[in-house]
Motif scaffolding. Sequence first.
Motif, PDB file in Angstrom:
ATOM      1  N   LEU A 250     125.784  56.489  39.372  1.00 18.08           N
ATOM      2  CA  LEU A 250     124.522  55.890  39.808  1.00 18.08           C
ATOM      3  C   LEU A 250     123.394  56.296  38.863  1.00 18.08           C
ATOM      4  N   GLY A 251     122.631  55.304  38.424  1.00 16.25           N
ATOM      5  CA  GLY A 251     121.418  55.589  37.675  1.00 16.25           C
ATOM      6  C   GLY A 251     121.651  56.046  36.250  1.00 16.25           C
ATOM      7  N   ALA A 252     122.663  55.500  35.574  1.00 16.20           N
ATOM      8  CA  ALA A 252     122.820  55.796  34.149  1.00 16.20           C
ATOM      9  C   ALA A 252     121.654  55.171  33.387  1.00 16.20           C
ATOM     10  N   PRO A 253     121.171  55.823  32.335  1.00 16.83           N
ATOM     11  CA  PRO A 253     119.917  55.399  31.717  1.00 16.83           C
ATOM     12  C   PRO A 253     120.006  54.242  30.732  1.00 16.83           C
ATOM     13  N   ASN A 254     121.207  53.879  30.288  1.00 20.47           N
ATOM     14  CA  ASN A 254     121.277  52.780  29.321  1.00 20.47           C
ATOM     15  C   ASN A 254     122.469  51.885  29.612  1.00 20.47           C
ATOM     16  N   ALA A 255     122.556  50.782  28.888  1.00 23.27           N
ATOM     17  CA  ALA A 255     123.473  49.694  29.224  1.00 23.27           C
ATOM     18  C   ALA A 255     124.944  50.061  29.123  1.00 23.27           C
ATOM     19  N   GLN A 256     125.296  51.066  28.367  1.00 24.30           N
ATOM     20  CA  GLN A 256     126.689  51.516  28.290  1.00 24.30           C
ATOM     21  C   GLN A 256     126.892  52.886  28.926  1.00 24.30           C
ATOM     22  N   GLY A 257     125.813  53.469  29.438  1.00 23.88           N
ATOM     23  CA  GLY A 257     125.882  54.840  29.924  1.00 23.88           C
ATOM     24  C   GLY A 257     126.810  55.028  31.105  1.00 23.88           C
ATOM     25  N   HIS A 258     126.822  54.071  32.049  1.00 22.43           N
ATOM     26  CA  HIS A 258     127.686  54.230  33.223  1.00 22.43           C
ATOM     27  C   HIS A 258     129.156  54.190  32.837  1.00 22.43           C
ATOM     28  N   PHE A 259     129.509  53.334  31.873  1.00 17.54           N
ATOM     29  CA  PHE A 259     130.903  53.275  31.423  1.00 17.54           C
ATOM     30  C   PHE A 259     131.279  54.557  30.677  1.00 17.54           C
ATOM     31  N   GLN A 260     130.382  55.050  29.818  1.00 20.01           N
ATOM     32  CA  GLN A 260     130.677  56.261  29.071  1.00 20.01           C
ATOM     33  C   GLN A 260     130.789  57.466  29.994  1.00 20.01           C
ATOM     34  N   ASP A 261     129.936  57.531  31.019  1.00 13.54           N
ATOM     35  CA  ASP A 261     130.039  58.629  31.980  1.00 13.54           C
ATOM     36  C   ASP A 261     131.396  58.601  32.681  1.00 13.54           C
ATOM     37  N   ALA A 262     131.867  57.419  33.053  1.00 11.82           N
ATOM     38  CA  ALA A 262     133.175  57.295  33.703  1.00 11.82           C
ATOM     39  C   ALA A 262     134.291  57.717  32.751  1.00 11.82           C
ATOM     40  N   VAL A 263     134.187  57.301  31.499  1.00  7.66           N
ATOM     41  CA  VAL A 263     135.183  57.693  30.497  1.00  7.66           C
ATOM     42  C   VAL A 263     135.195  59.213  30.332  1.00  7.66           C
ATOM     43  N   ASN A 264     134.018  59.813  30.242  1.00 10.09           N
ATOM     44  CA  ASN A 264     133.933  61.274  30.080  1.00 10.09           C
ATOM     45  C   ASN A 264     134.527  61.998  31.284  1.00 10.09           C
ATOM     46  N   LEU A 265     134.236  61.506  32.483  1.00 12.27           N
ATOM     47  CA  LEU A 265     134.770  62.133  33.692  1.00 12.27           C
ATOM     48  C   LEU A 265     136.293  62.035  33.743  1.00 12.27           C
ATOM     49  N   ARG A 266     136.806  60.841  33.462  1.00  5.95           N
ATOM     50  CA  ARG A 266     138.267  60.662  33.519  1.00  5.95           C
ATOM     51  C   ARG A 266     138.956  61.504  32.448  1.00  5.95           C
ATOM     52  N   SER A 267     138.414  61.547  31.246  1.00  2.70           N
ATOM     53  CA  SER A 267     139.004  62.352  30.177  1.00  2.70           C
ATOM     54  C   SER A 267     139.032  63.825  30.561  1.00  2.70           C
ATOM     55  N   TRP A 268     137.947  64.290  31.189  1.00  2.76           N
ATOM     56  CA  TRP A 268     137.882  65.684  31.643  1.00  2.76           C
ATOM     57  C   TRP A 268     138.959  65.968  32.682  1.00  2.76           C
ATOM     58  N   LEU A 269     139.122  65.053  33.638  1.00  2.00           N
ATOM     59  CA  LEU A 269     140.141  65.248  34.670  1.00  2.00           C
ATOM     60  C   LEU A 269     141.547  65.208  34.084  1.00  2.00           C
ATOM     61  N   LEU A 270     141.767  64.361  33.087  1.00  2.00           N
ATOM     62  CA  LEU A 270     143.080  64.299  32.451  1.00  2.00           C
ATOM     63  C   LEU A 270     143.418  65.603  31.730  1.00  2.00           C
ATOM     64  N   ARG A 271     142.392  66.322  31.287  1.00  2.00           N
ATOM     65  CA  ARG A 271     142.616  67.619  30.650  1.00  2.00           C
ATOM     66  C   ARG A 271     142.753  68.742  31.671  1.00  2.00           C
ATOM     67  N   CYS A 272     142.482  68.435  32.951  1.00  2.00           N
ATOM     68  CA  CYS A 272     142.446  69.452  33.986  1.00  2.00           C
ATOM     69  C   CYS A 272     143.399  69.086  35.123  1.00  2.00           C
ATOM     70  N   PRO A 273     144.716  69.138  34.902  1.00  2.00           N
ATOM     71  CA  PRO A 273     145.648  68.733  35.973  1.00  2.00           C
ATOM     72  C   PRO A 273     145.510  69.547  37.233  1.00  2.00           C
ATOM     73  N   VAL A 274     144.949  70.769  37.134  1.00  2.00           N
ATOM     74  CA  VAL A 274     144.786  71.608  38.312  1.00  2.00           C
ATOM     75  C   VAL A 274     143.931  70.933  39.365  1.00  2.00           C
ATOM     76  N   HIS A 275     143.003  70.048  38.942  1.00  3.21           N
ATOM     77  CA  HIS A 275     142.095  69.390  39.894  1.00  3.21           C
ATOM     78  C   HIS A 275     142.849  68.484  40.857  1.00  3.21           C
ATOM     79  N   HIS A 276     144.013  67.995  40.452  1.00  4.20           N
ATOM     80  CA  HIS A 276     144.732  67.040  41.296  1.00  4.20           C
ATOM     81  C   HIS A 276     145.905  67.669  42.037  1.00  4.20           C
ATOM     82  N   ARG A 277     145.968  68.990  42.053  1.00  5.02           N
ATOM     83  CA  ARG A 277     147.056  69.632  42.787  1.00  5.02           C
ATOM     84  C   ARG A 277     146.765  69.645  44.273  1.00  5.02           C
TER      85      ARG A 277
END
Length: 277
Positions: A250-277
């Motif tokens: 919510l409230g990303a500041p630019n036209a691609q920001g919301h997509f990039q934030d989602a990409v960053n979040l998913r990439s972080w979770l993919l590096r952190c399998p412990v989060h999904h245990r």
Amino acid sequence: MLRLHLFLIVLVVASLVPLIAHAKRVAAKPVVHARAAIAVDLATGRALYAKHADERLPIASLTKLLTAMVVLDSKRSLHKPARITDADVDRLKWSRSRLPVGSLLLRKTMLHIALMSSENRAAFALSRDYPGGRPGFVRAMNHTAQRLHMRRSHFVDPTGLSPHNVSTARDLTRLARAAYRYPTIREYATSHHKLVLGGAGPLMYRNTDPLVYRASWRVGLQKTGFTNEAGHCLIVIAPVHGRPTVFVILGAPNAQGHFQDAVNLRSWLLRCPVHHR
């Protein structure tokens, strides 16, 4: 012997350096520029990441997921035609629409382009073509939100053009989970394009979310949104380590920001399998 011990110590330390560096990268929080965001395991409801997740904010066209649920819950035939009238013209923001007044479309087509391409006149027409008219439709939206325990959410129109359509990132995970149960919503929201007849001529609508075109994401549900008050917003459901995960931005500041934030979040979770245990 002392030299051998020193050599072994150096080898151990050298082998630990990349492991420590990797651990630091994994532990580091992802870069998220949006005002609020959350990632939730869809099966368990467990929050895997949260930033200002309970702050009440305008949500723009993310509203249309709720609009679609109310349309489908009404059990009215999607094969019935409906017409765009002057009452469906946006006089709040004067947002652009490709559907001229007088266009006659099947209700299923209106629902499709409202979800896939955020066509506001289609959403307005669907809400007007409802028992009790648009006021009855908005009442049904708020009733559905209450049923979903979206306690910090309120809606005044079916499009999200009004800044008084407000919710929180956490509430919107409840909306996404509910909308995900509707096969029609999943199909329409994730389709790539739709040829529309019934207006001034053939119109090709395309999905507003570039993530649906990325095969690696395997998007199961999505909705984008933007107004000046809301900023750039996104809901997307995609698997992480094989588990459906909902991301709300919510409230990303630019036209691609919301997509990039989602990409960053998913990439972080993919590096952190412990989060999904």
